[in-house]
Motif scaffolding. Structure first.
Motif, PDB file in Angstrom:
ATOM      1  N   ALA A  20      49.610  48.194  37.970  1.00 39.73           N
ATOM      2  CA  ALA A  20      49.265  48.450  39.374  1.00 39.73           C
ATOM      3  C   ALA A  20      47.833  48.975  39.495  1.00 39.73           C
ATOM      4  CB  ALA A  20      50.240  49.437  40.006  1.00 39.73           C
ATOM      5  N   PRO A  21      46.836  48.192  39.042  1.00 38.50           N
ATOM      6  CA  PRO A  21      45.461  48.680  39.035  1.00 38.50           C
ATOM      7  C   PRO A  21      44.955  49.042  40.428  1.00 38.50           C
ATOM      8  CG  PRO A  21      45.531  46.299  38.726  1.00 38.50           C
ATOM      9  CD  PRO A  21      46.938  46.786  38.611  1.00 38.50           C
ATOM     10  N   LEU A  22      44.217  50.143  40.486  1.00 38.76           N
ATOM     11  CA  LEU A  22      43.600  50.605  41.724  1.00 38.76           C
ATOM     12  C   LEU A  22      42.279  49.863  41.911  1.00 38.76           C
ATOM     13  CD1 LEU A  22      43.510  52.608  44.108  1.00 38.76           C
ATOM     14  CD2 LEU A  22      42.452  54.268  42.530  1.00 38.76           C
ATOM     15  N   VAL A  23      42.197  49.061  42.965  1.00 39.66           N
ATOM     16  CA  VAL A  23      41.032  48.207  43.181  1.00 39.66           C
ATOM     17  C   VAL A  23      40.265  48.685  44.413  1.00 39.66           C
ATOM     18  CG1 VAL A  23      40.208  45.858  43.559  1.00 39.66           C
ATOM     19  CG2 VAL A  23      42.253  46.253  42.165  1.00 39.66           C
ATOM     20  N   GLN A  24      39.061  49.148  44.189  1.00 39.18           N
ATOM     21  CA  GLN A  24      38.188  49.530  45.298  1.00 39.18           C
ATOM     22  C   GLN A  24      37.507  48.285  45.851  1.00 39.18           C
ATOM     23  OE1 GLN A  24      34.939  52.084  44.272  1.00 39.18           O
ATOM     24  NE2 GLN A  24      34.203  52.276  46.374  1.00 39.18           N
ATOM     25  N   CYS A  25      37.567  48.112  47.166  1.00 41.24           N
ATOM     26  CA  CYS A  25      36.982  46.942  47.806  1.00 41.24           C
ATOM     27  C   CYS A  25      35.893  47.360  48.785  1.00 41.24           C
ATOM     28  CB  CYS A  25      38.041  46.140  48.547  1.00 41.24           C
ATOM     29  SG  CYS A  25      39.395  45.536  47.517  1.00 41.24           S
ATOM     30  N   ALA A  45      46.863  48.023  43.772  1.00 44.91           N
ATOM     31  CA  ALA A  45      46.742  49.028  44.828  1.00 44.91           C
ATOM     32  C   ALA A  45      45.346  48.935  45.441  1.00 44.91           C
ATOM     33  CB  ALA A  45      46.966  50.425  44.258  1.00 44.91           C
ATOM     34  N   PRO A  46      45.231  48.520  46.702  1.00 41.44           N
ATOM     35  CA  PRO A  46      43.918  48.386  47.322  1.00 41.44           C
ATOM     36  C   PRO A  46      43.407  49.696  47.895  1.00 41.44           C
ATOM     37  CG  PRO A  46      45.599  47.620  48.842  1.00 41.44           C
ATOM     38  CD  PRO A  46      46.310  48.025  47.579  1.00 41.44           C
ATOM     39  N   PHE A  58      34.586  57.186  44.442  1.00 40.71           N
ATOM     40  CA  PHE A  58      35.843  56.456  44.258  1.00 40.71           C
ATOM     41  C   PHE A  58      35.748  55.455  43.123  1.00 40.71           C
ATOM     42  CE2 PHE A  58      39.508  53.886  45.110  1.00 40.71           C
ATOM     43  CZ  PHE A  58      40.431  54.805  45.583  1.00 40.71           C
ATOM     44  N   ALA A  59      34.604  54.796  42.990  1.00 38.33           N
ATOM     45  CA  ALA A  59      34.447  53.822  41.903  1.00 38.33           C
ATOM     46  C   ALA A  59      34.647  54.475  40.547  1.00 38.33           C
ATOM     47  CB  ALA A  59      33.082  53.154  41.978  1.00 38.33           C
ATOM     48  N   ALA A  60      34.335  55.751  40.457  1.00 39.16           N
ATOM     49  CA  ALA A  60      34.477  56.462  39.187  1.00 39.16           C
ATOM     50  C   ALA A  60      35.934  56.644  38.780  1.00 39.16           C
ATOM     51  CB  ALA A  60      33.795  57.821  39.270  1.00 39.16           C
ATOM     52  N   VAL A  61      36.858  56.534  39.744  1.00 36.85           N
ATOM     53  CA  VAL A  61      38.277  56.709  39.411  1.00 36.85           C
ATOM     54  C   VAL A  61      39.075  55.411  39.555  1.00 36.85           C
ATOM     55  CG1 VAL A  61      38.237  59.138  40.046  1.00 36.85           C
ATOM     56  CG2 VAL A  61      38.905  57.446  41.757  1.00 36.85           C
ATOM     57  N   ALA A  62      38.466  54.384  40.126  1.00 38.62           N
ATOM     58  CA  ALA A  62      39.156  53.103  40.311  1.00 38.62           C
ATOM     59  C   ALA A  62      39.294  52.373  38.980  1.00 38.62           C
ATOM     60  CB  ALA A  62      38.401  52.234  41.300  1.00 38.62           C
ATOM     61  N   ASP A  63      40.244  51.443  38.927  1.00 34.85           N
ATOM     62  CA  ASP A  63      40.408  50.598  37.741  1.00 34.85           C
ATOM     63  C   ASP A  63      39.515  49.365  37.793  1.00 34.85           C
ATOM     64  OD1 ASP A  63      42.563  52.077  36.389  1.00 34.85           O
ATOM     65  OD2 ASP A  63      43.755  51.509  38.141  1.00 34.85           O
ATOM     66  N   ALA A 209      41.106  41.913  36.094  1.00 36.69           N
ATOM     67  CA  ALA A 209      40.137  42.502  35.158  1.00 36.69           C
ATOM     68  C   ALA A 209      40.438  43.972  34.906  1.00 36.69           C
ATOM     69  CB  ALA A 209      38.720  42.349  35.713  1.00 36.69           C
ATOM     70  N   GLY A 210      41.048  44.633  35.886  1.00 36.68           N
ATOM     71  CA  GLY A 210      41.413  46.033  35.711  1.00 36.68           C
ATOM     72  C   GLY A 210      42.670  46.242  34.893  1.00 36.68           C
ATOM     73  N   ALA A 211      43.424  45.144  34.648  1.00 39.39           N
ATOM     74  CA  ALA A 211      44.682  45.276  33.911  1.00 39.39           C
ATOM     75  C   ALA A 211      44.669  44.583  32.558  1.00 39.39           C
ATOM     76  CB  ALA A 211      45.827  44.708  34.753  1.00 39.39           C
ATOM     77  N   HIS A 212      43.779  43.606  32.374  1.00 41.21           N
ATOM     78  CA  HIS A 212      43.756  42.823  31.137  1.00 41.21           C
ATOM     79  C   HIS A 212      42.375  42.950  30.490  1.00 41.21           C
ATOM     80  CE1 HIS A 212      45.255  39.657  28.453  1.00 41.21           C
ATOM     81  NE2 HIS A 212      44.036  39.145  28.496  1.00 41.21           N
ATOM     82  N   PRO A 213      42.298  43.279  29.200  1.00 42.06           N
ATOM     83  CA  PRO A 213      41.015  43.640  28.593  1.00 42.06           C
ATOM     84  C   PRO A 213      40.016  42.501  28.426  1.00 42.06           C
ATOM     85  CG  PRO A 213      42.761  43.596  26.937  1.00 42.06           C
ATOM     86  CD  PRO A 213      43.428  43.458  28.260  1.00 42.06           C
ATOM     87  N   ASP A 214      40.460  41.283  28.227  1.00 42.12           N
ATOM     88  CA  ASP A 214      39.539  40.165  28.038  1.00 42.12           C
ATOM     89  C   ASP A 214      39.198  39.576  29.405  1.00 42.12           C
ATOM     90  OD1 ASP A 214      38.882  37.189  27.755  1.00 42.12           O
ATOM     91  OD2 ASP A 214      38.853  37.811  25.652  1.00 42.12           O
ATOM     92  N   ARG A 215      37.921  39.672  29.814  1.00 44.45           N
ATOM     93  CA  ARG A 215      37.534  39.293  31.175  1.00 44.45           C
ATOM     94  C   ARG A 215      37.686  37.799  31.425  1.00 44.45           C
ATOM     95  NH1 ARG A 215      34.679  44.115  31.927  1.00 44.45           N
ATOM     96  NH2 ARG A 215      36.302  45.576  31.289  1.00 44.45           N
TER      97      ARG A 215
END
Length: 266
Positions: A20-25, A45-46, A58-63, A209-215
Motif C-alpha cells: 500500500a505505497p504512499l504516493v504523493q501527487c 494510498a494517494p 511530505f515527499a520525505a515520508v512518501a514511498d 516503483a514505490g513497491a517493487h525495487p527494479d524500476r
C-alpha cells in the motif's frame, strides 16, 4: 518475454496490494479525483500534497512521488521543485509526466529543470518524449502528433542521459531503460476518451516503483496492469462514462495472475 519478467509482473501487482505505497501527487487539477481513485483501486494510498513548504516535507515520508505538469501554476511549479529535491535526497522514486511540453514554454522549461534531478520514470506520449529528448517540438496540446515507434530513438537517448525508465504511451506502449525495450499491446481506445486516462497511469507507475525495487520491471508491471484493466472494463462498457466506473472496478479486482495471463509483450 522472459519467464523472469513475467514472474516480476505477477509479483509486482501483489507487492503494491500488500505494501500500500504512499504516493504523493503534485498533479494537474483536471485529474486529481480520478488519479486518487485509480491509486486507491490498485491498492496504493494517494496524497495530493501540492503546495510549497509542505510538498518537500511530505515527499520525505512518501514511498513515491508523481510530478504531473498538466496545470503548472506558480505554486505547483515551486512545489514540484521542492518535492523532487526531497525525493532525490531521500532516494525516493519519482515519476515525471511532462504534459504538453514542447508546445508551451513555462512547463517545457520546468520539465527540463526537473530532468536534471534524474527522475526514476518519465511517462509521456510520443511527442512529449521527443520534445524532452530535443528531437521534436511537441504535439497538439496534450495530444501526440507522432507515433510510438517514432519516439524510440528519443526514448533510448533520454533514458541513457537521465537514468530513467521511459514509458511512451500509445496504442502500443513502449518502455525502455536505455538498453531493454518492451512493447505492451494491451489496452482499449476508451482510455483516450476519459479525463485522466493517461495522467492516472503516471500515478500508478509511481505506486509500482514505490513497491517493487527494479524500476524497469515495476514500469512494465504498472503499464500491463493498467492496460489489462482497461480491456476488462471495456468488455462491459456502453461508452466512456460506464467505462470510467468499470475501469476503477477492474483495477480494484485485478490480480497478478490475470495480468500475467493477459499481457501481450514483445
Amino acid at each position: 518475454m522472459t519467464p523472469a519478467l513475467l514472474q516480476s509482473v505477477r509479483d509486482a501487482v501483489g507487492e503494491v496490494r500488500s505494501a500500500a505505497p504512499l504516493v504523493q501527487c503534485v498533479t494537474n487539477s483536471v485529474v486529481v479525483n480520478f488519479t486518487a481513485n485509480a491509486l486507491l483501486a490498485i491498492g496504493a494510498a494517494p496524497a495530493m500534497v501540492d503546495i510549497p513548504e509542505e510538498s518537500g516535507v511530505f515527499a520525505a515520508v512518501a514511498d513515491a512521488v508523481l510530478i504531473n505538469l498538466g496545470t503548472p501554476n506558480a505554486e505547483q511549479r515551486a512545489a514540484s521543485v521542492e518535492a523532487v529535491a526531497a525525493a532525490r535526497a531521500g532516494g525516493t522514486p519519482w515519476v515525471l509526466d511532462p504534459v504538453a511540453v514542447g508546445v508551451l514554454p513555462v512547463r517545457t522549461a520546468l520539465a527540463h529543470r526537473l530532468l536534471d534531478e534524474r527522475p526514476s520514470i518519465v511517462r509521456g506520449n510520443p511527442s512529449e518524449i521527443l520534445a524532452l529528448a530535443g528531437a521534436g517540438a511537441g504535439g497538439r496540446g496534450v495530444d501526440s502528433a507522432d507515433g510510438v515507434d517514432d519516439a524510440l530513438e528519443g526514448a533510448l537517448s533520454l533514458a541513457r542521459s537521465t537514468g530513467a525508465v521511459i514509458a511512451v504511451s500509445g496504442a502500443v506502449d513502449l518502455l525502455t531503460d536505455g538498453e531493454r525495450v518492451v512493447r505492451i499491446a494491451n489496452g482499449d481506445p476508451l482510455l483516450t476518451r476519459i479525463t485522466g486516462g493517461g495522467c492516472a497511469l503516471g500515478a500508478v507507475l509511481a505506486a509500482f516503483a514505490g513497491a517493487h525495487p527494479d524500476r524497469f520491471e515495476a514500469s512494465v508491471a504498472a503499464v500491463a496492469a493498467y492496460t489489462v484493466a482497461a480491456e476488462l472494463a471495456a468488455r462491459g462498457a456502453d461508452g466512456p462514462g460506464s467505462f470510467a466506473v468499470g475501469f476503477l472496478d477492474a483495477l480494484a479486482s485485478l490480480d497478478g495472475a490475470t495480468v500475467a495471463e493477459r499481457i501481450v509483450l514483445s
